[in-house]
Design a protein around this motif. Structure first.
Motif, mmCIF file in Angstrom:
data_model
loop_
_atom_site.group_PDB
_atom_site.id
_atom_site.type_symbol
_atom_site.label_atom_id
_atom_site.label_comp_id
_atom_site.label_asym_id
_atom_site.label_seq_id
_atom_site.Cartn_x
_atom_site.Cartn_y
_atom_site.Cartn_z
ATOM 1 N N UNK A 1 -14.505 10.971 25.569
ATOM 2 C CA UNK A 1 -14.521 11.971 24.493
ATOM 3 C C UNK A 1 -13.321 11.674 23.621
ATOM 4 N N UNK A 2 -13.556 11.319 22.389
ATOM 5 C CA UNK A 2 -12.486 11.022 21.436
ATOM 6 C C UNK A 2 -13.033 11.259 20.031
ATOM 7 N N UNK A 3 -12.157 11.592 19.073
ATOM 8 C CA UNK A 3 -12.630 11.865 17.701
ATOM 9 C C UNK A 3 -13.271 10.633 17.072
ATOM 10 N N UNK A 4 -14.218 10.880 16.200
ATOM 11 C CA UNK A 4 -14.854 9.801 15.448
ATOM 12 C C UNK A 4 -14.258 9.672 14.052
ATOM 13 N N UNK A 5 -13.426 10.646 13.663
ATOM 14 C CA UNK A 5 -12.789 10.635 12.352
ATOM 15 C C UNK A 5 -11.281 10.750 12.513
ATOM 16 N N UNK A 6 -10.531 10.258 11.522
ATOM 17 C CA UNK A 6 -9.075 10.238 11.608
ATOM 18 C C UNK A 6 -8.464 11.629 11.678
ATOM 19 N N UNK A 7 -9.168 12.645 11.151
ATOM 20 C CA UNK A 7 -8.625 14.004 11.178
ATOM 21 C C UNK A 7 -8.838 14.696 12.523
ATOM 22 N N UNK A 8 -9.402 13.990 13.493
ATOM 23 C CA UNK A 8 -9.618 14.556 14.824
ATOM 24 C C UNK A 8 -10.935 15.267 14.996
ATOM 25 N N UNK A 9 -11.789 15.244 13.987
ATOM 26 C CA UNK A 9 -13.071 15.942 14.073
ATOM 27 C C UNK A 9 -14.135 15.043 14.697
ATOM 28 N N UNK A 10 -15.356 15.571 14.761
ATOM 29 C CA UNK A 10 -16.485 14.875 15.385
ATOM 30 C C UNK A 10 -16.139 14.453 16.807
ATOM 31 N N UNK A 11 -15.623 15.418 17.557
ATOM 32 C CA UNK A 11 -15.222 15.169 18.941
ATOM 33 C C UNK A 11 -16.361 15.547 19.869
ATOM 34 N N UNK A 12 -16.799 14.601 20.688
ATOM 35 C CA UNK A 12 -17.885 14.875 21.619
ATOM 36 C C UNK A 12 -17.808 13.952 22.820
ATOM 37 N N UNK A 13 -18.510 14.362 23.882
ATOM 38 C CA UNK A 13 -18.540 13.586 25.122
ATOM 39 C C UNK A 13 -19.736 12.651 25.091
ATOM 40 N N UNK A 14 -19.488 11.364 25.370
ATOM 41 C CA UNK A 14 -20.570 10.384 25.281
ATOM 42 C C UNK A 14 -20.419 9.287 26.327
ATOM 43 N N UNK A 15 -21.524 8.617 26.603
ATOM 44 C CA UNK A 15 -21.457 7.369 27.365
ATOM 45 C C UNK A 15 -21.331 6.260 26.338
ATOM 46 N N UNK A 16 -20.189 5.589 26.376
ATOM 47 C CA UNK A 16 -19.829 4.710 25.261
ATOM 48 C C UNK A 16 -20.044 3.237 25.549
ATOM 49 N N UNK A 17 -19.896 2.830 26.816
ATOM 50 C CA UNK A 17 -19.998 1.405 27.125
ATOM 51 C C UNK A 17 -20.480 1.228 28.552
ATOM 52 N N UNK A 18 -21.081 0.060 28.818
ATOM 53 C CA UNK A 18 -21.536 -0.236 30.161
ATOM 54 C C UNK A 18 -22.949 -0.771 30.184
ATOM 55 N N UNK A 19 -23.580 -0.702 31.358
ATOM 56 C CA UNK A 19 -24.919 -1.260 31.527
ATOM 57 C C UNK A 19 -26.013 -0.323 31.036
ATOM 58 N N UNK A 20 -25.712 0.961 30.984
ATOM 59 C CA UNK A 20 -26.718 1.932 30.547
ATOM 60 C C UNK A 20 -26.653 2.142 29.029
ATOM 61 N N UNK A 21 -27.660 2.821 28.522
ATOM 62 C CA UNK A 21 -27.741 3.114 27.089
ATOM 63 C C UNK A 21 -26.597 4.023 26.659
ATOM 64 N N UNK A 22 -26.050 3.760 25.484
ATOM 65 C CA UNK A 22 -25.068 4.669 24.913
ATOM 66 C C UNK A 22 -25.751 5.979 24.528
ATOM 67 N N UNK A 23 -25.176 7.096 24.980
ATOM 68 C CA UNK A 23 -25.769 8.415 24.734
ATOM 69 C C UNK A 23 -24.673 9.355 24.260
ATOM 70 N N UNK A 24 -25.009 10.251 23.335
ATOM 71 C CA UNK A 24 -24.007 11.186 22.831
ATOM 72 C C UNK A 24 -24.565 12.594 22.699
#
Length: 649
Positions: free
Chosen positions: A169-192
């Motif tokens: 979970x980390x911001x997607x924008x420089x202002x700290x917004x668009x913060x959400x929990x996701x599967x970001x890397x690995x063998x499985x599909x990326x999901x958000x």
């Protein structure tokens, strides 16, 4: 007469300054305080050359090495000697930086797949590195880090590695917004996440709970606080939630909810006094103790409140699942579709639209998740705790006990025993006088706690048993499962050692398995009597150490008893001017539960000092001044003496 007035003025001023100087000192006789204070700071460990506003470390049990990340560097350190084995510079260039500090603050260090995975702010352009071991042909691989590392270290983020997949979970924008929990890397599909599921969240922790016999139904639990939808001005602006997603969730079909969690559900996590509608709503830290049966996995959650108190509440994963499996969906009044929304299925892309729609529009449960001790928190304190770790410790009788290690914002750590449904505060240790704890990691096998500060990484021995005293009774009264009484004194716990963790019953000290174990290696100092020869009309004081802040201390002189004057870690008895009645034997008596003992013994005898009348007057004044100054010096208050002399005649 003049001497007496002079002395009384000094004592009055002394009392006023005393009240200010020691306002944060525990008052003995209260079980809410730590039983003992371990005053010396921990000095061993690795010292940073420059203070770090943010640092992270990776410490694995059974490993001889740890990895430490700070600003522009990653270090590999030997865990025993704290010598640097390897240093890696990860600096940014001016061309890489956007507006703001051109620094690469390391925010993630994790074992991921076959490498060490490191991420940093990289001059507000997050980047990650897979650092391979020397046996590989590659030295490193660079990965785009947005969504894994924050743009600035002050922004909220978390990460979790599960079976070769990285969740974050980390911001997607420089202002700290668009913060959400996701599967970001690995063998499985990326999901958000769907962006309407949470409101201005602060993610605290995520934990994977294994189910050995049912791996397809394993879930990842996310603990966070979010903005409260209640606009009542008396309502807390934040509220704590627990969410879950299925490990096998691959998102929805190509037509609907593709790459979105189809299993996301959330519920309010309650900690407080429900009958009074008084809640601790601001989640600060979470520690999960896993169990063989996943239902028994314990979640220890640290909360703060708007009225400057902190609390610890304990939950079981079984109780959390009970809410997710049986509660109605908040705001949804139709028949619940099948399979039930939130159910783990091997092929989430095949879920019917009705099931996914409930997750999309009504992911919150109507019912709240209450703690195991439903009526009240497990532990409430006025201390401002910021971080927490929990260890399971085997006692001398092979029973298991939980120890909570709670760090304060002033660099102190409290060791708290969970005994039944009640807390027992064993000790307080000053870990740092310069900064508060940034991170903690328990090494259960070595009985160590690794702690990160702005200025250092330190290792704390959790078995500092000698601090409890030289008698079996003192060792038993400590109720520390790390320690037991043996022929060697209060020592790290061994089978057959003497303890009474649950009952704190000192009668066990007269028992033994093969032979009496209650003999101290060295004679106790309470058997020795200190003799002082004191002239008439001279002020004098007696002192004895406070061995336990749970005890009540009194001074005994002949048939008379008097309370002691607490001065930090000492118990004082003040005599304004010696008279014939003041001579004789004195004992400093402590009583804790059913254990009463003399901590210190004195004998005061008269000293004959010939002097003239003028000399006598001068002597009395000088003695009074020396008396008070001696108190200050003995207690390390030289600066306060100077202020004291200015303010008081």
């Amino acid at each position: 007469m003049r001497q007496t007035v002079f002395l009384h003025v000094w004592l009055a001023c002394f009392s006023r300054v005393l009240g200010v100087a020691w306002k944060d000192t525990p008052i003995f006789g209260s079980a809410d305080n730590p039983r003992i204070l371990i005053k010396d700071s921990i000095t061993d460990g690795f010292q940073y050359q420059v203070y770090q506003n943010h640092s992270v470390f990776l410490y694995l049990e059974d490993s001889e090495e740890m990895y430490v990340g700070g600003t522009d560097f990653v270090l590999k350190i030997d865990v025993d000697s704290y010598h640097i084995i390897e240093e890696l510079s990860l600096t940014t260039t001016e061309q890489q930086c956007k507006e703001g500090p051109c620094q690469n603050v390391i925010t993630v260090i994790e074992k991921f797949q076959d490498s060490l995975f490191v991420c940093g702010t990289n001059g507000q352009k997050p980047q990650c590195w897979k650092l391979f071991s020397p046996v590989n042909n590659q030295s490193h691989e660079i990965i785009e880090g947005t969504g894994i590392s924050p743009f600035m270290h002050t922004q909220n983020s978390l990460y979790l590695s599960v079976e070769g997949d990285l969740y974050s979970a980390a911001p997607l924008d420089t202002d700290g917004s668009s913060l959400q929990f996701r599967r970001k890397a690995g063998s499985r599909t990326n999901v958000w996440m769907y962006d309407k599921w949470v409101t201005e969240p602060t993610f605290i922790s995520a934990s994977w709970v294994k189910r050995k016999e049912d791996p397809d139904n394993e879930k990842i639990y996310i603990f966070f606080r979010e903005k409260n939808g209640d606009v009542n001005p008396e309502a807390d602006p934040w509220i704590t939630k627990v969410a879950r997603v299925c490990k096998v969730d691959e998102g929805g079909s190509k037509r609907f909810f593709q790459n979105m969690w189809t299993s996301f559900l959330k519920a309010r996590l309650v900690c407080g006094f429900p009958e009074e509608s008084l809640y601790f709503n601001r989640l600060q830290d979470v520690y999960v103790i896993h169990a063989e049966d996943w239902r028994d996995t314990r979640v220890y959650a640290l909360f703060t409140s708007s009225w400057n108190s902190t609390a610890v509440c304990i939950y079981s994963v079984g109780m959390i699942e009970e809410i997710f499996e049986n509660s109605t969906f908040k705001g949804y009044d139709k028949d619940v579709p099948k399979p039930r929304p939130g159910t783990c299925v091997k092929n989430s892309r095949s879920l019917p639209l009705a099931t996914v729609n409930v997750v999309k529009d009504h992911p919150e449960m109507t019912d709240w998740v209450h703690s195991i001790r439903r009526a009240s928190p497990f532990y409430v304190s006025s201390n401002n705790y910021t971080k927490m770790a929990v260890d399971r410790v085997q006692a001398a009788d092979q029973s298991m006990h939980s120890i909570l290690l709670l760090s304060t914002d002033s660099g102190r750590m409290h060791k708290v025993l969970e005994v039944g449904s009640k807390p027992f505060v064993i000790s307080e240790t000053q870990l740092s006088s310069r900064s508060s704890v940034q991170s903690m990691k328990i090494d259960s096998k070595r009985k160590k706690l690794v702690v990160g500060f702005s200025e250092k990484i330190s290792t704390i021995d959790l078995q500092r048993c000698r601090e409890y005293g030289d008698t079996c009774e003192d060792c038993v009264l400590a109720r520390d499962p790390y320690c037991s009484w043996t022929r060697l004194g209060c020592s790290p716990t061994v089978l057959g050692g003497i303890q009474s963790i649950t009952d704190q019953d000192i009668r066990v000290c007269i028992k033994s398995v093969k032979e009496p174990l209650s003999l101290s290696v060295t004679p106790s100092p309470v058997d020795l009597r200190t003799v002082h020869s004191v002239p008439l009309d001279v002020p004098f004081y007696l002192s004895c150490p406070i061995n336990s802040y749970h005890a009540v201390y009194t001074w005994k002189h002949g048939n008379q008893t008097s309370p002691c004057l607490q001065m930090q870690s000492n118990c004082l008895h003040l005599i304004s001017a010696m008279t014939q009645e003041n001579y004789g034997n004195y004992e400093c008596i402590s009583k804790e539960r059913n254990y009463t003992t003399a901590r210190k013994k004195y004998q005061l005898t008269e000293q004959k000092v010939p002097e003239t009348q003028n000399d006598g007057s001068r002597h009395a004044i000088n003695a009074a001044s020396a008396f008070v100054s001696r108190l200050w010096v003995n207690l390390g208050l030289a600066v306060a003496v100077m202020e004291f002399r200015v303010r008081c005649p």
